[in-house]
Design an enzyme around this catalytic site. Structure first.
Site, short mmCIF file in Angstrom:
data_model
loop_
_atom_site.label_atom_id
_atom_site.label_comp_id
_atom_site.label_asym_id
_atom_site.label_seq_id
_atom_site.Cartn_x
_atom_site.Cartn_y
_atom_site.Cartn_z
N THR A 139 4.24 65.82 -175.50
CA THR A 139 4.34 64.40 -175.83
C THR A 139 5.78 64.25 -176.30
O THR A 139 6.35 65.19 -176.87
CB THR A 139 3.37 63.97 -176.95
OG1 THR A 139 3.66 64.73 -178.13
CG2 THR A 139 1.91 64.21 -176.56
N HIS A 140 6.37 63.11 -176.06
CA HIS A 140 7.80 62.89 -176.38
C HIS A 140 8.69 63.96 -175.75
O HIS A 140 9.76 64.27 -176.26
CB HIS A 140 8.06 62.87 -177.89
CG HIS A 140 7.12 62.00 -178.65
ND1 HIS A 140 7.36 60.66 -178.88
CD2 HIS A 140 5.91 62.26 -179.20
CE1 HIS A 140 6.34 60.14 -179.56
NE2 HIS A 140 5.44 61.10 -179.76
N SER A 261 23.29 73.70 -151.69
CA SER A 261 24.49 72.93 -151.97
C SER A 261 25.59 73.40 -151.02
O SER A 261 25.64 74.57 -150.64
CB SER A 261 24.91 73.14 -153.42
OG SER A 261 26.30 72.96 -153.55
N LYS A 267 22.30 77.24 -155.47
CA LYS A 267 21.45 76.07 -155.73
C LYS A 267 20.34 75.89 -154.71
O LYS A 267 20.45 76.22 -153.55
CB LYS A 267 22.31 74.80 -155.76
CG LYS A 267 23.35 74.86 -156.86
CD LYS A 267 23.20 73.83 -157.91
CE LYS A 267 23.29 72.43 -157.41
NZ LYS A 267 23.20 71.50 -158.50
N GLU A 274 13.28 64.19 -155.40
CA GLU A 274 14.20 63.15 -155.89
C GLU A 274 14.09 61.88 -155.06
O GLU A 274 14.12 60.77 -155.58
CB GLU A 274 15.64 63.68 -155.87
CG GLU A 274 15.86 64.79 -156.89
CD GLU A 274 17.19 65.50 -156.69
OE1 GLU A 274 17.95 65.58 -157.65
OE2 GLU A 274 17.47 65.98 -155.57
N TYR A 301 3.33 26.04 -144.47
CA TYR A 301 4.30 27.01 -143.96
C TYR A 301 5.73 26.54 -144.17
O TYR A 301 6.04 25.36 -144.02
CB TYR A 301 4.06 27.28 -142.46
CG TYR A 301 5.06 28.26 -141.88
CD1 TYR A 301 4.84 29.63 -141.98
CD2 TYR A 301 6.24 27.83 -141.27
CE1 TYR A 301 5.77 30.54 -141.49
CE2 TYR A 301 7.16 28.73 -140.78
CZ TYR A 301 6.93 30.08 -140.89
OH TYR A 301 7.84 30.98 -140.40
N GLN A 306 9.15 33.85 -143.29
CA GLN A 306 9.56 34.86 -142.32
C GLN A 306 10.15 36.10 -143.03
O GLN A 306 10.18 37.18 -142.47
CB GLN A 306 10.58 34.25 -141.36
CG GLN A 306 11.09 35.20 -140.30
CD GLN A 306 11.78 34.46 -139.17
OE1 GLN A 306 11.12 33.83 -138.34
NE2 GLN A 306 13.10 34.50 -139.15
N LYS A 309 8.22 39.93 -143.93
CA LYS A 309 7.93 41.14 -143.14
C LYS A 309 8.79 42.34 -143.48
O LYS A 309 8.28 43.44 -143.67
CB LYS A 309 8.05 40.81 -141.64
CG LYS A 309 6.95 39.89 -141.15
CD LYS A 309 7.29 39.30 -139.83
CE LYS A 309 6.82 37.89 -139.64
NZ LYS A 309 7.08 36.95 -140.75
N1 ARG Z 1 8.76 34.10 -136.92
C1 ARG Z 1 8.01 33.21 -137.73
C2 ARG Z 1 7.64 33.88 -139.05
O1 ARG Z 1 7.74 35.04 -139.11
C3 ARG Z 1 6.75 32.78 -137.02
C4 ARG Z 1 6.18 31.49 -137.49
C5 ARG Z 1 7.09 30.38 -137.08
N2 ARG Z 1 6.49 29.11 -137.28
C6 ARG Z 1 7.22 28.03 -137.25
N3 ARG Z 1 6.61 26.92 -137.46
N4 ARG Z 1 8.51 28.04 -137.09
O2 ARG Z 1 7.29 33.24 -140.02
#
Ligand code: ARG
Length: 442
Positions: A139-140, A261, A267, A274, A301, A306, A309
């Protein structure tokens, strides 16, 4: 405009999901009599062809076509002509991308679960081998009480089990289909959303079209579960870095997970550990990034979304890789029992056992016992010996009631074997837990 607007460079990773969604949609349109069966057949055939082209690397992704949805649709038109234009009936890119991305994240949850399972299995295997290998518990970052290496490994098995629970919960919650929400308000065509949902393995269609196209909390949930899992991986990685350092020497990693290394021949650097430790930054960064993108967005939307992703792709890649590296490292590492033992002996880790003995046998209040044991440790320190090596007479100068039976509780073995409370570090308890996990992880 193209430079900022196009997403094809990264959303091509949704190709498989986009094709699956389109196939389900086309079949449903035909069975509802919204498009002809001939058109649906042509569409399905064209989509198959595109799938092959992508799998074989012949498909040419075009930036001027912006994203994966328009790239596939344009290629479909090249292949089958005007019927391709019917595929987008009663659908929009808004419900399309929401569906594709949900499918992708659902798979990422399943991959994380499998990766965590593999790390757990590697840890349980080490625990089975080292149910009574003693090392200092800290601990610590100060030596506290002796524990067993098996117990230590199983602590992480518990953490990774909760992580798997989080991915499982998230996967269940996200398993509803946005497809058919169309642009945002639903559609006037007589679609069957339950049918497409079922076809894509969703439990049901989402109940509100506005929510369906604007929700990204499924991605946030994935990232939050990933961030917590990465935090656990990073703690284990940090321990491996410490343990593998010559100053500790608790474990040895083979050449498979270390590098040399370029200038210091002695090493053996734990680079994989890491990097697992560091990937946490990227994964948590993705969570912070996407929640910041989402937090001020009015329904429904907006193109901001976009940006969801790349964060998820990058975090998922990092997590998948970290899990694979960790499963490998845990299997690879070899504990050095002597080094662990020396470190445990150096820190007077059985002082608590002495205090407990004074409570049990001399009926001292714990606070007083703590004080007496502290004075005895001080004396042993001054004499430069381990607690169990301090002459009984010296101890009796501090507490006359101490008998030679007290010496019996002072060894590292006696200490760990005595901790038999449920969840404790006693080898018998560790073996019970090993058996529990071996059964559970089968
Ligand atoms: N490439 C767009 C996205 O990833 C798809 C949806 C586009 N929709 C629109 N109304 N422009 O969000």
């Amino acid at each position: 405009m193209e430079e900022i607007n196009a997403s094809i460079d990264f959303d091509k990773r949704l190709a498989g999901q986009d094709l699956a969604g389109s196939k389900a949609h086309a079949k449903m349109l035909a069975s509802q009599g919204i498009i002809s069966q001939d058109d649906a057949d042509a569409i399905l055939k064209g989509l198959e062809q595109i799938e092959t082209e992508i799998a074989q690397g012949h498909f040419s992704f075009k930036r001027e076509l912006e994203d994966i949805h328009l790239n596939i649709e344009a290629r479909l038109a090249e292949l089958i002509g005007p019927a391709a234009g019917r595929l987008h009936t009663a659908r929009s890119r808004n419900d399309q991308v929401a569906t594709d991305f949900r499918l992708w994240v659902r798979e990422a949850c399943a991959r994380a679960d499998a990766g965590l399972h593999a790390v757990q299995k590697a840890l349980v295997a080490q625990a089975a081998k080292h149910a009574d290998t003693i090392l200092p518990g800290f601990t610590h970052m100060q030596v506290a009480q002796p524990v067993t290496f098996g117990h230590h490994c199983l602590a992480y098995v518990e953490m990774f089990a909760r992580d798997r629970g989080r991915f499982g919960d998230a996967m269940k919650r996200m398993n509803e289909s946005p497809l058919g929400a169309a642009a945002l308000a639903g559609t006037s065509f007589p679609i069957d959303r339950a049918k497409t949902a079922k076809e894509l393995g969703f439990d049901a269609p989402m109940r509100n079209s506005l929510d369906a196209v604007s929700a990204r909390d499924f991605a946030l949930e994935y990232l939050s579960a990933a961030s917590i899992a990465a935090t656990h991986l990073s703690r284990l990685a940090e321990e491996i870095v410490l343990w593998a350092s010559p100053s500790f020497g608790f474990v040895k990693l083979s050449d498979a997970f270390t590098t040399g290394s370029s200038i210091m021949p002695q090493k053996r650097n734990p680079d994989a550990a890491e990097l697992v430790r560091a990937k946490t930054g990227r994964i948590l960064g993705a969570f912070v990034g996407l929640s910041t993108v989402m937090k001020g967005l009015a329904l429904t939307y907006a193109k901001d979304m976009q940006e969801d992703k790349e964060a998820v792709f990058s975090a998922a890649d990092a997590l998948d890789l970290s899990l694979a590296a960790m499963a490998g490292m845990v299997g690879d590492l070899e504990p050095n029992k002597d080094a662990m033992r020396r470190a445990a002996e150096a820190g007077y880790p059985t002082a608590t056992d002495l205090a407990d003995w004074l409570v049990r046998m001399l009926k001292k209040p714990f606070r007083e016992a703590h004080h007496i044991a502290g004075a005895i440790v001080k004396r042993a320190e001054d004499a430069g010996v381990a607690l169990e090596k301090l002459p009984l007479a010296d101890m009796q100068k501090i507490e006359p009631g101490i008998t030679k039976e007290a010496l019996g509780v002072l060894s590292l073995e006696a200490s760990v074997h005595s901790r038999t409370s449920f969840g404790g570090t006693a080898p018998s308890r560790v073996r019970e837990q090993v058996a529990f996990w071996q059964e559970k992880l089968k």
